[in-house]
Design an enzyme around this catalytic site. Structure first.
Site, mmCIF file in Angstrom:
data_model
loop_
_atom_site.group_PDB
_atom_site.id
_atom_site.type_symbol
_atom_site.label_atom_id
_atom_site.label_comp_id
_atom_site.label_asym_id
_atom_site.label_seq_id
_atom_site.Cartn_x
_atom_site.Cartn_y
_atom_site.Cartn_z
ATOM 1 N N CYS A 35 0.953 -0.781 -0.335
ATOM 2 C CA CYS A 35 -0.229 0.263 0.164
ATOM 3 C C CYS A 35 1.056 1.710 0.021
ATOM 4 O O CYS A 35 1.915 1.399 0.569
ATOM 5 C CB CYS A 35 -0.720 -0.046 1.072
ATOM 6 S SG CYS A 35 -2.349 -1.738 1.184
ATOM 7 N N ARG B 134 4.792 0.377 -6.432
ATOM 8 C CA ARG B 134 4.985 -0.740 -4.758
ATOM 9 C C ARG B 134 4.121 -1.827 -4.945
ATOM 10 O O ARG B 134 4.229 -2.485 -3.621
ATOM 11 C CB ARG B 134 4.330 0.718 -3.761
ATOM 12 C CG ARG B 134 5.528 1.456 -2.976
ATOM 13 C CD ARG B 134 4.933 2.034 -2.330
ATOM 14 N NE ARG B 134 4.775 1.839 -1.100
ATOM 15 C CZ ARG B 134 5.449 1.359 -0.006
ATOM 16 N NH1 ARG B 134 6.632 2.133 0.234
ATOM 17 N NH2 ARG B 134 5.420 0.917 1.027
ATOM 18 N N LYS C 175 6.085 -3.972 -5.158
ATOM 19 C CA LYS C 175 7.602 -3.794 -4.880
ATOM 20 C C LYS C 175 7.711 -3.708 -2.930
ATOM 21 O O LYS C 175 9.338 -4.232 -2.750
ATOM 22 C CB LYS C 175 7.805 -2.720 -5.088
ATOM 23 C CG LYS C 175 8.947 -1.890 -4.965
ATOM 24 C CD LYS C 175 9.917 -2.798 -6.214
ATOM 25 C CE LYS C 175 11.517 -2.505 -5.984
ATOM 26 N NZ LYS C 175 11.530 -3.649 -7.149
#
Ligand code: M6R
Length: 607
Positions: free
Chosen positions: A2, A27, A602
């Site tokens: 998140c 991400r 990520k």
């Protein structure tokens, strides 16, 4: 994982929120949303899918104060109902992390009449803050008190329509920083989201709560004690996070490896010798008493650790073990205070690696070293020694330049340990340093193989499985090749030490199973050639990355690409590059979302 962006400024901040979310897309996420303080209440926009869709959906939204979020599903499927922000009355909350006691909070708040409309753990934070506001009407204090009841990891940002112009943020375990400027104040999961508005960053510590308005920032601890945190001027270049002429970040990052390696190795300068001080001022003293090394990491970073194990034992003569961080932290192990713990992480925020590092320290292992790409990260801050790889921001979920720069750092560690142990002759040291310095040039030459690799990749279009083989220090490179292929092309891939083939995996080999082999010209080449014959005899299709002088002839079912130089101990750094390119082009052929593969994030900031 998140991503959070929050902004309090003198003018409309919706474009800043959207642009910030775009910078956090790397991400990994599956839905996005934002909430602002509007004329008549909280205005919320959420969408499943890309930030671009949220941008269109929020085109008519305007406000000087708001919060935004990209969600990577943990509790509840990806859908609009579960997307953040979550709302309770006049407040809205975004959250990164996992609240472990959310079920008991949910029961308690439901019993008080709060109605839950999502499956998320986050919604319990929204109702908890709302419930706390009934006794403590000040938003800053209410969020601070509510956080005292949360168990788990979180970074949160909260707005309240009845207290316009204010944002309250808090962090425990998940990354969050503030961006401060004359025109407004901001918060985000990482600096890349805020470079559009400021370079002045304030890194919050675990247990910090902060209030942002357009012209003021104040920070306190969870117990209410005010604290000051220093302002760091970010050196991150905005261009470093732009795609430029490349099709994907992964491709850009593969081609940035010569520069990333040169930057990482700059610390050695023009010197012919290498000193422990490159790992920190106290390194000489701390490393002197080290009797063994334990490397803790996850995913690609663990693969760099596996490679380093070969170097550390062969060159430095130091016993070395490598353990997946999520396993180590939960097993009963025998602590050794003389052992050096090496935590390797691109992001420096990987929850499992950070927890494993803390676990080692709690067990009484004080000698710790972080090898990391993010200087301000938790893993770096919590380690006694550090080496910062200078790969620059890595946006693609598939790690590439972080891996090769980690390998360079680990080779430097090997040389330092060899020196500390009196096992490095000056001529050998200077030869290794020269080889390191030549790496960027050597990598550039390997990158020239891209066109030929693209041709190979087309043959993977209809494949569902692949086998990777390597031996010795190139076995971890085979592991890394298999991880790259599976994570971005969704082709099931496994890696084996080539000698292990006959103990089981050979049963899988047929014409539909491509076998990719790393075949450098080292002392194991003849053994490897025999293993390749075993594959050939079963009708397997071989794709071999050999050295120029490996002397493996091309024949029916045996395709060869030759790397231009034979690179001795440092050969793994060159041999991983064609595997990165193969995965990238196979993913293009398969039509997957290369930079944001499904289900992955990520920065894995949850367990
Ligand atoms: O940031 P870290 O290096 O700690 O991340 C560890 C893994 O999550 C990461 O390497 C992951 O395996 C990559 N997606 C692999 O390409």
């Amino acid at each position: 994982m998140c991503g959070i962006v929050a902004a309090a400024a003198g003018s409309n901040i919706v474009p800043v929120l959207v642009e910030g979310l775009k910078k956090l897309e790397y991400r990994g996420y599956d839905s996005a949303g934002l909430a602002v303080i509007g004329q008549n209440g909280i205005e919320r926009v959420r969408s499943v899918g890309r930030v671009a869709e949220l941008e269109s959906a929020s085109a008519a939204t305007h406000s000087p104060t708001g919060i935004a979020h990209t969600r990577w599903a943990t509790h509840g499927i990806p859908c609009e109902r579960n997307a953040h922000p979550h709302v309770s009355g006049a407040i809205a909350v975004v959250h990164n992390g996992i609240i472990e006691n959310y079920e008991s909070l949910r029961q308690e708040l439901s019993a008080q009449g709060y109605v839950f409309t999502s499956d998320t753990d986050t919604e319990s934070i929204a109702h908890l803050v709302q419930a706390t506001l009934q006794d403590e009407p000040d938003l800053f204090q209410a969020v601070r008190l509510a956080c005292q009841r949360l168990v788990g990891a979180y970074a949160i940002a909260v707005i309240d329509h009845s207290q316009p112009g204010r944002i309250v943020v808090a962090r425990e375990g998940s990354p969050l920083l503030l961006g401060v400027s004359d025109t407004g104040n901001y918060a985000a999961s990482d600096a890349s989201a805020l470079l559009q508005v400021t370079r002045n960053m304030v890194y919050l510590e675990n247990g910090d709560v902060a209030e942002l308005t357009a012209d003021k920032v104040r920070i306190a601890r969870l117990d209410g004690t005010p604290v000051e945190r220093p302002i760091h001027v970010s050196q991150l270049s905005a261009a470093a996070v732009e795609l430029g002429t490349f099709r994907h970040y992964m491709q850009k990052e593969i081609f940035e490896q010569p520069d990333a390696l040169a930057n990482t190795l700059e610390i050695v300068g023009g010197s012919k010798t290498i000193q422990p001080g490159i790992f920190g001022a106290d390194a000489g003293q701390l490393l002197a008493g080290v009797d063994s090394i334990l490397i803790l990491a996850c995913g690609t970073s663990a693969h760099s650790g596996y490679t380093a194990r070969y170097w550390l034992e062969a060159i430095a003569g130091v016993p070395c073990a490598v353990e997946i961080a999520s396993e180590y932290r939960y097993r009963v192990s025998v602590p050794n205070p003389r052992q050096l713990i090496v935590a390797i992480s691109q992001s420096g925020e990987t929850a499992d690696t950070l927890a494993a590092l803390r676990h080692a320290k709690e067990l009484g292992q004080p000698k710790t070293l972080a090898i990391c790409n993010v200087p301000e990260s938790a893993i770096v801050r919590e380690s006694a020694l550090r080496f910062i790889t200078r790969a620059g921001p890595e946006i693609g979920v598939a790690s590439t330049k972080a891996f090769t720069t980690q390998l360079a750092a680990l080779f430097l560690l090997t040389l330092v340990m060899a020196k500390v142990k009196g096992r490095l002759a000056p001529e050998q040291e200077s030869t290794f340093i020269d080889q390191l310095r030549h790496l960027p040039v050597a990598v550039n030459k390997v990158l020239e193989l891209e066109d030929a690799i693209e041709v190979w990749a087309k043959r993977f279009a209809d494949k569902h499985h692949a086998l990777f083989l390597g031996r010795g220090r190139h076995y971890p490179i085979a592991l890394e090749g298999a991880l790259k292929l599976k994570e971005i092309s969704y082709i099931h891939a496994e890696a084996y030490p080539a000698g292990e083939l006959k103990h089981g995996p050979l049963a899988l080999v047929d014409a539909n199973m491509p076998v990719i082999s790393v075949a450098p010209n080292d002392q194991l080449l003849d053994k490897l050639k025999s293993n390749l014959k075993e594959v050939q005899a079963r009708g397997g299709e071989l794709y071999v990355f050999a050295d120029a002088d490996s002397e493996i002839p091309e024949s029916e079912g045996v395709h060869i690409l030759r790397l231009p130089e034979h690179y001795g101990e440092l050969s793994p750094i060159l041999h991983v590059i064609p595997l990165q390119l193969l995965s990238y082009h196979a993913a293009l052929v398969k039509g997957t979302d290369v930079d944001k593969p499904r289900n992955l994030a990520k920065s894995v900031t949850v367990e």
